[in-house]
Design a protein around this motif. Structure first.
Motif, PDB file in Angstrom:
ATOM      1  N   GLY A   1     -13.858 -47.513  41.340  1.00 26.38           N
ATOM      2  CA  GLY A   1     -13.069 -47.251  39.925  1.00 26.38           C
ATOM      3  C   GLY A   1     -12.280 -46.858  39.941  1.00 26.38           C
ATOM      4  O   GLY A   1     -11.035 -46.085  41.248  1.00 26.38           O
ATOM      5  N   THR A   2     -11.404 -46.215  38.781  1.00 29.44           N
ATOM      6  CA  THR A   2     -10.013 -46.034  38.924  1.00 29.44           C
ATOM      7  C   THR A   2     -10.345 -44.675  36.655  1.00 29.44           C
ATOM      8  O   THR A   2     -10.597 -44.166  36.154  1.00 29.44           O
ATOM      9  CB  THR A   2      -8.866 -46.542  37.900  1.00 29.44           C
ATOM     10  OG1 THR A   2      -9.951 -47.417  36.716  1.00 29.44           O
ATOM     11  CG2 THR A   2      -9.103 -47.181  39.031  1.00 29.44           C
ATOM     12  N   GLN A   3      -8.833 -43.880  37.617  1.00 28.68           N
ATOM     13  CA  GLN A   3      -9.493 -42.792  36.249  1.00 28.68           C
ATOM     14  C   GLN A   3      -7.608 -42.144  36.183  1.00 28.68           C
ATOM     15  O   GLN A   3      -7.378 -42.162  37.438  1.00 28.68           O
ATOM     16  CB  GLN A   3      -9.875 -41.948  36.781  1.00 28.68           C
ATOM     17  CG  GLN A   3     -10.109 -41.090  35.352  1.00 28.68           C
ATOM     18  CD  GLN A   3     -10.792 -39.608  35.746  1.00 28.68           C
ATOM     19  OE1 GLN A   3     -11.801 -39.347  37.136  1.00 28.68           O
ATOM     20  NE2 GLN A   3     -10.211 -38.485  35.391  1.00 28.68           N
ATOM     21  N   LEU A   4      -7.306 -42.081  35.288  1.00 23.23           N
ATOM     22  CA  LEU A   4      -5.842 -42.049  35.192  1.00 23.23           C
ATOM     23  C   LEU A   4      -5.600 -39.992  35.156  1.00 23.23           C
ATOM     24  O   LEU A   4      -6.840 -39.529  34.537  1.00 23.23           O
ATOM     25  CB  LEU A   4      -4.665 -42.437  33.741  1.00 23.23           C
ATOM     26  CG  LEU A   4      -4.958 -43.964  33.628  1.00 23.23           C
ATOM     27  CD1 LEU A   4      -4.402 -44.244  32.278  1.00 23.23           C
ATOM     28  CD2 LEU A   4      -3.881 -44.018  34.430  1.00 23.23           C
ATOM     29  N   ALA A   5      -4.751 -39.985  34.894  1.00 23.56           N
ATOM     30  CA  ALA A   5      -4.305 -38.607  34.907  1.00 23.56           C
ATOM     31  C   ALA A   5      -2.944 -38.309  35.288  1.00 23.56           C
ATOM     32  O   ALA A   5      -1.807 -39.179  35.336  1.00 23.56           O
ATOM     33  CB  ALA A   5      -4.593 -37.360  36.408  1.00 23.56           C
TER      34      ALA A   5
ATOM     35  N   ILE B   1      -2.773 -42.396  38.954  1.00 29.84           N
ATOM     36  CA  ILE B   1      -4.025 -43.390  39.150  1.00 29.84           C
ATOM     37  C   ILE B   1      -4.845 -42.598  40.225  1.00 29.84           C
ATOM     38  O   ILE B   1      -4.435 -42.903  41.711  1.00 29.84           O
ATOM     39  CB  ILE B   1      -3.860 -44.208  39.189  1.00 29.84           C
ATOM     40  CG1 ILE B   1      -2.752 -44.671  38.212  1.00 29.84           C
ATOM     41  CG2 ILE B   1      -4.589 -45.344  39.173  1.00 29.84           C
ATOM     42  CD1 ILE B   1      -1.791 -46.733  38.029  1.00 29.84           C
ATOM     43  N   LEU B   2      -6.398 -42.134  39.926  1.00 29.65           N
ATOM     44  CA  LEU B   2      -7.346 -42.195  41.177  1.00 29.65           C
ATOM     45  C   LEU B   2      -7.938 -43.189  41.146  1.00 29.65           C
ATOM     46  O   LEU B   2      -8.984 -43.641  40.544  1.00 29.65           O
ATOM     47  CB  LEU B   2      -8.220 -41.012  40.400  1.00 29.65           C
ATOM     48  CG  LEU B   2      -7.047 -39.065  40.129  1.00 29.65           C
ATOM     49  CD1 LEU B   2      -8.413 -38.707  39.792  1.00 29.65           C
ATOM     50  CD2 LEU B   2      -6.728 -39.054  41.262  1.00 29.65           C
ATOM     51  N   LEU B   3      -7.673 -43.909  42.402  1.00 32.59           N
ATOM     52  CA  LEU B   3      -8.400 -44.573  43.173  1.00 32.59           C
ATOM     53  C   LEU B   3      -9.837 -44.038  43.473  1.00 32.59           C
ATOM     54  O   LEU B   3      -9.875 -43.016  44.471  1.00 32.59           O
ATOM     55  CB  LEU B   3      -8.681 -45.918  43.890  1.00 32.59           C
ATOM     56  CG  LEU B   3      -6.885 -46.283  43.801  1.00 32.59           C
ATOM     57  CD1 LEU B   3      -6.174 -46.987  44.905  1.00 32.59           C
ATOM     58  CD2 LEU B   3      -6.943 -46.519  42.384  1.00 32.59           C
ATOM     59  N   ARG B   4     -10.899 -44.519  42.573  1.00 35.55           N
ATOM     60  CA  ARG B   4     -13.088 -43.612  43.263  1.00 35.55           C
ATOM     61  C   ARG B   4     -13.216 -44.941  44.329  1.00 35.55           C
ATOM     62  O   ARG B   4     -12.866 -45.966  44.727  1.00 35.55           O
ATOM     63  CB  ARG B   4     -13.803 -43.868  42.273  1.00 35.55           C
ATOM     64  CG  ARG B   4     -14.656 -43.282  42.725  1.00 35.55           C
ATOM     65  CD  ARG B   4     -15.504 -41.903  44.064  1.00 35.55           C
ATOM     66  NE  ARG B   4     -15.070 -41.534  42.811  1.00 35.55           N
ATOM     67  CZ  ARG B   4     -15.842 -40.172  41.782  1.00 35.55           C
ATOM     68  NH1 ARG B   4     -16.082 -40.525  41.866  1.00 35.55           N
ATOM     69  NH2 ARG B   4     -15.601 -39.080  41.803  1.00 35.55           N
ATOM     70  N   LEU B   5     -12.586 -44.492  45.578  1.00 35.64           N
ATOM     71  CA  LEU B   5     -13.099 -45.385  46.474  1.00 35.64           C
ATOM     72  C   LEU B   5     -14.660 -46.105  46.736  1.00 35.64           C
ATOM     73  O   LEU B   5     -15.284 -44.753  46.783  1.00 35.64           O
ATOM     74  CB  LEU B   5     -12.717 -45.056  48.185  1.00 35.64           C
ATOM     75  CG  LEU B   5     -11.068 -44.949  48.055  1.00 35.64           C
ATOM     76  CD1 LEU B   5     -10.357 -44.305  49.563  1.00 35.64           C
ATOM     77  CD2 LEU B   5     -10.204 -45.943  47.971  1.00 35.64           C
ATOM     78  N   GLU B   6     -15.286 -46.762  48.154  1.00 36.16           N
ATOM     79  CA  GLU B   6     -16.565 -46.715  47.853  1.00 36.16           C
ATOM     80  C   GLU B   6     -17.148 -45.886  49.065  1.00 36.16           C
ATOM     81  O   GLU B   6     -18.571 -45.707  48.606  1.00 36.16           O
ATOM     82  CB  GLU B   6     -16.942 -48.070  48.945  1.00 36.16           C
ATOM     83  CG  GLU B   6     -16.283 -48.383  49.933  1.00 36.16           C
ATOM     84  CD  GLU B   6     -16.994 -49.624  50.635  1.00 36.16           C
ATOM     85  OE1 GLU B   6     -17.561 -50.445  50.377  1.00 36.16           O
ATOM     86  OE2 GLU B   6     -16.225 -50.493  51.394  1.00 36.16           O
ATOM     87  N   SER B   7     -16.852 -44.824  49.787  1.00 32.22           N
ATOM     88  CA  SER B   7     -16.944 -43.745  50.150  1.00 32.22           C
ATOM     89  C   SER B   7     -17.182 -41.977  49.183  1.00 32.22           C
ATOM     90  O   SER B   7     -17.762 -41.762  49.606  1.00 32.22           O
ATOM     91  CB  SER B   7     -15.812 -43.604  51.033  1.00 32.22           C
ATOM     92  OG  SER B   7     -14.885 -42.981  51.059  1.00 32.22           O
ATOM     93  N   GLY B   8     -16.553 -42.731  48.290  1.00 34.51           N
ATOM     94  CA  GLY B   8     -16.728 -41.867  47.293  1.00 34.51           C
ATOM     95  C   GLY B   8     -15.620 -40.686  47.474  1.00 34.51           C
ATOM     96  O   GLY B   8     -15.555 -39.958  45.730  1.00 34.51           O
ATOM     97  N   ALA B   9     -14.530 -40.960  48.160  1.00 39.22           N
ATOM     98  CA  ALA B   9     -13.502 -39.960  48.032  1.00 39.22           C
ATOM     99  C   ALA B   9     -12.389 -40.701  46.996  1.00 39.22           C
ATOM    100  O   ALA B   9     -12.283 -41.435  46.129  1.00 39.22           O
ATOM    101  CB  ALA B   9     -13.006 -40.424  49.404  1.00 39.22           C
ATOM    102  N   ASP B  10     -11.631 -40.294  46.891  1.00 37.70           N
ATOM    103  CA  ASP B  10     -10.712 -40.301  45.757  1.00 37.70           C
ATOM    104  C   ASP B  10      -9.628 -40.060  45.747  1.00 37.70           C
ATOM    105  O   ASP B  10      -9.335 -39.382  47.014  1.00 37.70           O
ATOM    106  CB  ASP B  10     -10.616 -39.016  44.248  1.00 37.70           C
ATOM    107  CG  ASP B  10     -11.978 -39.420  42.900  1.00 37.70           C
ATOM    108  OD1 ASP B  10     -12.605 -40.282  42.546  1.00 37.70           O
ATOM    109  OD2 ASP B  10     -12.294 -38.153  42.977  1.00 37.70           O
ATOM    110  N   LEU B  11      -8.414 -41.061  45.754  1.00 36.47           N
ATOM    111  CA  LEU B  11      -7.064 -41.449  46.506  1.00 36.47           C
ATOM    112  C   LEU B  11      -6.574 -41.385  45.224  1.00 36.47           C
ATOM    113  O   LEU B  11      -6.061 -41.974  44.408  1.00 36.47           O
ATOM    114  CB  LEU B  11      -7.489 -43.192  47.623  1.00 36.47           C
ATOM    115  CG  LEU B  11      -5.756 -43.020  47.477  1.00 36.47           C
ATOM    116  CD1 LEU B  11      -5.433 -41.781  48.826  1.00 36.47           C
ATOM    117  CD2 LEU B  11      -5.746 -44.542  48.484  1.00 36.47           C
ATOM    118  N   PRO B  12      -5.368 -39.880  44.971  1.00 41.15           N
ATOM    119  CA  PRO B  12      -4.341 -40.177  44.222  1.00 41.15           C
ATOM    120  C   PRO B  12      -3.620 -40.703  44.486  1.00 41.15           C
ATOM    121  O   PRO B  12      -3.143 -40.547  45.072  1.00 41.15           O
ATOM    122  CB  PRO B  12      -4.004 -38.686  44.178  1.00 41.15           C
ATOM    123  CG  PRO B  12      -4.446 -38.046  45.691  1.00 41.15           C
ATOM    124  CD  PRO B  12      -5.466 -39.093  45.829  1.00 41.15           C
TER     125      PRO B  12
END
Length: 132
Positions: free
Chosen positions: A80-84, A93-104
């Protein structure tokens, strides 16, 4: 007398990661080449440099290898992705990783148009209708 450095086995795959709030550590569980599991716990202060060191040394290793020996890399799957937007106008762009972590991932405004073009190109490549 020489300092003794304990050597871990070759770690081949990342299996999981987590946080121990009471200990204030970050853990990563790896699978080794001999199919055993190892958990490494990191103090937060060393995480940025550990990541940078791994990335730098990986670049050196891959650059020195012939093309046919390029390693098969474990991918980072975004689910998933989210803008900030930061107060200074930097877009993330926050990338939601399959581990549940967010990578900005932060971008300057001038780089966003190029990123859009690259995403459009990636979408075309991924479209099964566009393949021959």
């Amino acid at each position: 007398m020489a300092e003794i450095v304990m050597k871990a086995p070759t770690l081949e795959v990342v299996l999981a990661s987590g946080v121990d709030r009471s200990a204030g550590t970050i853990s990563v569980t790896f699978g080794s080449v001999d199919r055993k599991k190892f958990q490494l716990d990191f103090a937060p202060k060393c995480v940025p440099l550990a990541i940078a060191a791994l990335a730098a040394q990986m670049g050196k290793l891959v650059a020195a290898l012939p093309a046919e020996r390029t390693p098969d890399l474990q991918g980072i799957r975004a689910i998933g992705t989210q803008l900030a937007m930061k107060d200074d106008g930097t877009v993330a762009i926050l990338l939601r990783l399959e581990s549940g972590a967010d990578l900005p991932l932060e971008f300057q405004a001038k780089d966003l148009a190029r990123l859009r073009d690259q995403i459009d190109e990636a979408a075309k490549l991924a479209d099964p209708k566009a393949r021959h």
